[in-house]
Design a protein around this motif. Structure first.
Motif, PDB file in Angstrom:
ATOM      1  N   LYS A 161       0.834  -1.204   0.000  1.00 23.53           N
ATOM      2  CA  LYS A 161       0.000   0.000   0.000  1.00 23.53           C
ATOM      3  C   LYS A 161       0.866   1.252   0.000  1.00 23.53           C
ATOM      4  O   LYS A 161       0.602   2.216  -0.737  1.00 23.53           O
ATOM      5  CB  LYS A 161      -0.918  -0.019   1.216  1.00 23.53           C
ATOM      6  CG  LYS A 161      -1.755   1.235   1.397  1.00 23.53           C
ATOM      7  CD  LYS A 161      -2.567   1.145   2.686  1.00 23.53           C
ATOM      8  CE  LYS A 161      -3.311   2.451   2.950  1.00 23.53           C
ATOM      9  NZ  LYS A 161      -4.061   2.401   4.237  1.00 23.53           N
ATOM     10  N   VAL A 162       1.926   1.247   0.818  1.00 23.65           N
ATOM     11  CA  VAL A 162       2.802   2.423   0.919  1.00 23.65           C
ATOM     12  C   VAL A 162       3.602   2.595  -0.372  1.00 23.65           C
ATOM     13  O   VAL A 162       3.809   3.727  -0.845  1.00 23.65           O
ATOM     14  CB  VAL A 162       3.728   2.299   2.142  1.00 23.65           C
ATOM     15  CG1 VAL A 162       4.661   3.496   2.246  1.00 23.65           C
ATOM     16  CG2 VAL A 162       2.913   2.166   3.424  1.00 23.65           C
ATOM     17  N   PHE A 171       1.428   4.382  -2.848  1.00 24.01           N
ATOM     18  CA  PHE A 171       1.330   5.818  -2.614  1.00 24.01           C
ATOM     19  C   PHE A 171       2.624   6.535  -3.033  1.00 24.01           C
ATOM     20  O   PHE A 171       2.569   7.631  -3.612  1.00 24.01           O
ATOM     21  CB  PHE A 171       1.031   6.096  -1.134  1.00 24.01           C
ATOM     22  CG  PHE A 171      -0.368   5.743  -0.720  1.00 24.01           C
ATOM     23  CD1 PHE A 171      -1.436   5.944  -1.573  1.00 24.01           C
ATOM     24  CD2 PHE A 171      -0.624   5.208   0.537  1.00 24.01           C
ATOM     25  CE1 PHE A 171      -2.731   5.621  -1.205  1.00 24.01           C
ATOM     26  CE2 PHE A 171      -1.909   4.879   0.923  1.00 24.01           C
ATOM     27  CZ  PHE A 171      -2.974   5.083   0.056  1.00 24.01           C
ATOM     28  N   ARG A 231       2.248   9.341  -5.938  1.00 21.95           N
ATOM     29  CA  ARG A 231       2.542  10.727  -5.562  1.00 21.95           C
ATOM     30  C   ARG A 231       3.898  11.192  -6.087  1.00 21.95           C
ATOM     31  O   ARG A 231       4.270  12.339  -5.902  1.00 21.95           O
ATOM     32  CB  ARG A 231       2.534  10.853  -4.037  1.00 21.95           C
ATOM     33  CG  ARG A 231       1.202  10.559  -3.368  1.00 21.95           C
ATOM     34  CD  ARG A 231       1.380  10.511  -1.866  1.00 21.95           C
ATOM     35  NE  ARG A 231       0.163  10.152  -1.169  1.00 21.95           N
ATOM     36  CZ  ARG A 231       0.125   9.471  -0.030  1.00 21.95           C
ATOM     37  NH1 ARG A 231       1.273   9.058   0.525  1.00 21.95           N
ATOM     38  NH2 ARG A 231      -1.012   9.177   0.560  1.00 21.95           N
ATOM     39  N   GLU A 284       3.510  10.380   3.676  1.00 20.72           N
ATOM     40  CA  GLU A 284       2.448  11.192   4.270  1.00 20.72           C
ATOM     41  C   GLU A 284       2.105  10.607   5.637  1.00 20.72           C
ATOM     42  O   GLU A 284       2.350   9.433   5.916  1.00 20.72           O
ATOM     43  CB  GLU A 284       1.209  11.193   3.363  1.00 20.72           C
ATOM     44  CG  GLU A 284       1.475  11.616   1.930  1.00 20.72           C
ATOM     45  CD  GLU A 284       1.917  13.065   1.811  1.00 20.72           C
ATOM     46  OE1 GLU A 284       1.532  13.870   2.678  1.00 20.72           O
ATOM     47  OE2 GLU A 284       2.664  13.388   0.864  1.00 20.72           O
ATOM     48  N   ASP A 285       1.506  11.429   6.505  1.00 18.13           N
ATOM     49  CA  ASP A 285       1.143  10.963   7.848  1.00 18.13           C
ATOM     50  C   ASP A 285       0.168   9.794   7.793  1.00 18.13           C
ATOM     51  O   ASP A 285       0.141   8.948   8.697  1.00 18.13           O
ATOM     52  CB  ASP A 285       0.536  12.107   8.656  1.00 18.13           C
ATOM     53  CG  ASP A 285       1.569  13.163   9.021  1.00 18.13           C
ATOM     54  OD1 ASP A 285       2.781  12.848   8.973  1.00 18.13           O
ATOM     55  OD2 ASP A 285       1.176  14.295   9.344  1.00 18.13           O
ATOM     56  N   SER A 286      -0.624   9.731   6.720  1.00 27.52           N
ATOM     57  CA  SER A 286      -1.641   8.679   6.606  1.00 27.52           C
ATOM     58  C   SER A 286      -1.068   7.353   6.096  1.00 27.52           C
ATOM     59  O   SER A 286      -1.762   6.326   6.111  1.00 27.52           O
ATOM     60  CB  SER A 286      -2.762   9.137   5.661  1.00 27.52           C
ATOM     61  OG  SER A 286      -2.227   9.447   4.381  1.00 27.52           O
ATOM     62  N   ASP A 287       0.189   7.345   5.655  1.00 28.10           N
ATOM     63  CA  ASP A 287       0.769   6.113   5.107  1.00 28.10           C
ATOM     64  C   ASP A 287       0.961   5.051   6.180  1.00 28.10           C
ATOM     65  O   ASP A 287       0.815   3.851   5.919  1.00 28.10           O
ATOM     66  CB  ASP A 287       2.112   6.411   4.429  1.00 28.10           C
ATOM     67  CG  ASP A 287       1.947   7.174   3.122  1.00 28.10           C
ATOM     68  OD1 ASP A 287       0.809   7.236   2.625  1.00 28.10           O
ATOM     69  OD2 ASP A 287       2.949   7.700   2.606  1.00 28.10           O
ATOM     70  N   TYR A 288       1.333   5.489   7.366  1.00 31.58           N
ATOM     71  CA  TYR A 288       1.551   4.563   8.471  1.00 31.58           C
ATOM     72  C   TYR A 288       0.686   4.983   9.655  1.00 31.58           C
ATOM     73  O   TYR A 288       0.504   6.172   9.913  1.00 31.58           O
ATOM     74  CB  TYR A 288       3.016   4.560   8.913  1.00 31.58           C
ATOM     75  CG  TYR A 288       3.981   3.944   7.935  1.00 31.58           C
ATOM     76  CD1 TYR A 288       4.120   2.562   7.845  1.00 31.58           C
ATOM     77  CD2 TYR A 288       4.776   4.739   7.109  1.00 31.58           C
ATOM     78  CE1 TYR A 288       5.019   1.986   6.963  1.00 31.58           C
ATOM     79  CE2 TYR A 288       5.685   4.170   6.224  1.00 31.58           C
ATOM     80  CZ  TYR A 288       5.801   2.787   6.159  1.00 31.58           C
ATOM     81  OH  TYR A 288       6.699   2.224   5.273  1.00 31.58           O
ATOM     82  N   GLN A 289       0.181   4.000  10.386  1.00 32.15           N
ATOM     83  CA  GLN A 289      -0.579   4.285  11.596  1.00 32.15           C
ATOM     84  C   GLN A 289       0.387   4.524  12.743  1.00 32.15           C
ATOM     85  O   GLN A 289       1.154   3.644  13.128  1.00 32.15           O
ATOM     86  CB  GLN A 289      -1.518   3.123  11.930  1.00 32.15           C
ATOM     87  CG  GLN A 289      -2.404   3.391  13.141  1.00 32.15           C
ATOM     88  CD  GLN A 289      -3.390   2.280  13.392  1.00 32.15           C
ATOM     89  OE1 GLN A 289      -3.459   1.317  12.638  1.00 32.15           O
ATOM     90  NE2 GLN A 289      -4.168   2.394  14.463  1.00 32.15           N
TER      91      GLN A 289
END
Length: 288
Positions: A29-30, A33, A37, A64-69
């Motif tokens: 997933k990362v 992105f 991007r 991005e901050d949303s890439d990893y929890q």
């Protein structure tokens, strides 16, 4: 989050996709992105996944901050942290005996992870558990400082490329100076705190023991692990009649000759996955 990494001189040329997927274990997933991007630069220029990278190339990855929890950890006391090695990607600290590695409840604040979170907070970094030490065990322990390197360190640990040496003072004497204990370890049926040798249902566990010195009633030993089962060294040594002094679970007379569990993670050694430098630390004070 942005990380800049210079590939080492001995890096084997490959495309960016292979580097991210096979070497750095970036989740699918990362990676998606990063590609969509266009968040990968090589030597200051945006590059595509099919392009090659070479030794000494400088890669910059922007997440991005949303890439990893990001974890939510209650802050402890930063002053209780003793760093042995630190860079932007991971930290090795000296754990005191009697301190848990991480909390089991959300409101706990007095574990090593809580104190490390407080230590890293001013740097806007978070700690991630790579491996654990028992509450009663002291010594060197490794934490990731970002989710990017966490799976890389996990793979190094799994492939036995992180060398951990433990000291222990145990009951009795040995007939040989070196031995390997290969006994499967499973859960104790009546006491959930304990582990037992269980050749039928247990997990494979391998401990290498070197006898450093034999005294009248005790021995000084060093241990290295091929596996990382809960209480592995304690269970294996106790199964041979050589429980660790001060062990409240596996020694019939734990207070005899010790005021703590005499087990210490003496040293930790690894090759840095990005720089290829040898990192070696030793956690003082030693048991002898």
């Amino acid at each position: 989050m942005e990380y800049t990494i210079t590939l080492p001189e001995n890096f084997k040329t490959c495309d960016i996709k292979t580097l991210l997927e096979k070497e750095w274990l970036v989740p699918r997933k990362v990676r998606h992105f990063l590609r969509m991007r266009k968040n990968i630069q090589v030597n200051g220029e945006t590059k595509m996944f099919h392009e090659l990278v070479y030794p000494l190339d400088q890669l910059t990855l922007t997440f991005e901050d949303s890439d990893y929890q990001l974890p939510t950890i209650q802050l402890g006391k930063a002053k209780l942290i003793t760093p042995l090695y630190e860079d932007e990607h991971f930290i090795i600290v000296n754990k005191p005996y009697g301190m848990k590695t991480h909390p089991n409840q959300p409101d706990e604040t007095n574990t090593l992870l809580n104190h490390l979170a407080a230590y890293l907070a001013p740097k806007k970094q978070n700690p991630y558990v790579v491996h654990r030490l028992d509450k009663e065990t002291s010594g060197a322990i490794l934490f990731a400082k970002n989710p990017f390197i966490l799976p890389i360190l996990g793979r190094l640990l799994e492939q036995k490329e992180i060398k951990r040496t433990y000291q222990a003072i145990v009951k009795g004497s040995f007939s040989s100076s070196q031995l390997t204990i290969e006994k499967k370890i499973g859960r104790h049926r009546q006491d959930r705190r304990k582990r037992v040798v269980d050749e039928r249902h247990g997990q494979v566990a391998i401990t290498h023991v070197t006898v450093m010195e034999q005294l009248a009633h005790t021995s000084h030993v060093e241990c290295q692990l091929d596996t990382g089962r809960t209480h592995q060294i304690r269970v294996h040594l106790a199964s041979l009649g050589h429980p660790v002094l001060g062990d409240p679970l596996y020694h019939p007379q734990p207070s005899q000759g010790a005021d703590r569990l005499m087990l210490h993670a003496k040293s930790l050694e690894l090759i840095h996955p990005f720089t290829q430098q040898r990192i070696y630390v030793e956690a003082q004070p030693l048991l002898w």
